[in-house]
Design a protein around this motif. Structure first.
Motif: not given
Length: 217
Positions: A41, A85, A124-125, A135-136, A159-160, A162
């Motif tokens: 990342c 991330s 992640n994310n 976050f995930s 996956t993301d 935003y």
């Protein structure tokens, strides 16, 4: 300048684009110190690139020859965990390892763990929004603001994440979710599934100024 993370086979790196009436490709960068491992990342800030690697956190000045591995400096010398991330908030970097969340003060070179009550396996994310850390972890979405924690089940791998105006958009491998805060301070979640399975696996999302959502699958 626009920086884009790329993955080709087992190799990961960065691509640089310049806007000159239109976006034009300039170069690719995938040479890192041999003991850093693979890149996972990055976040760009002014003239500095911060990259989360398999074995720690590295940085380089974009005005240097960043194709030279020696130009990448490990900025937390005794930290060797995999970084999944990263994001930058003012003078701090917030990043996730598979099992933890950290913040690093760039000016004072201090690293602190962010307390979180849940056991994490693949955090992640990470994304920061108005005091909220989102976050995930696989199919789970988490939010932390101060001592308050929230969690949501996305059903499919995330996956993301935003931030859009007054809402959070979450891309998954089968459509996307939107989360808005209601008038009493709680969160409301809506699920949006694409009609075409082939176009429902989003790997990146963007909200345009006119409100349209663009998803890359």
């Amino acid at each position: 300048i626009c920086w884009v993370q790329i993955t080709k086979g087992q190799n990961t790196g960065l691509m640089k684009y310049i806007f000159n009436g239109k976006w034009e490709y300039r170069d690719s960068y995938n040479n890192y110190p041999s003991d850093a491992g693979s890149m996972n990342c990055f976040v760009a800030s002014d003239t500095t690139l911060y990259v989360g690697m398999q074995y720690g956190l590295y940085a380089a000045n974009i005005n240097d020859n960043i194709k030279d591995p020696s130009r990448w400096v490990k900025i937390i010398s005794n930290f060797n965990d995999k970084i999944n991330s990263i994001t930058k908030v003012n003078n701090e970097l917030i990043f996730t390892t598979p099992t933890s969340i950290y913040k690093y003060d760039i000016e004072y070179h201090t690293l602190d763990s962010i307390n979180f009550s849940k056991n994490l396996q693949n955090a992640n994310n990470v994304m920061f929004e108005n005091g909220n850390i989102w976050f995930s972890d696989g199919v789970k979405l988490f939010s932390k603001q101060g001592s308050e924690e929230f969690d949501f089940l996305a059903k499919h791998d995330i996956t993301d994440i935003y931030e859009s105006e007054n809402q959070i958009i979450i891309a998954t491998k089968a459509g996307f979710l939107s989360i808005t805060k209601n008038t009493i301070g709680g969160f409301e979640l809506a699920r949006h599934i694409s009609n075409s399975p082939s176009s429902g696996k989003f790997s990146a999302i963007e909200i345009l100024s006119d409100g349209r959502l663009v998803g890359g699958s």
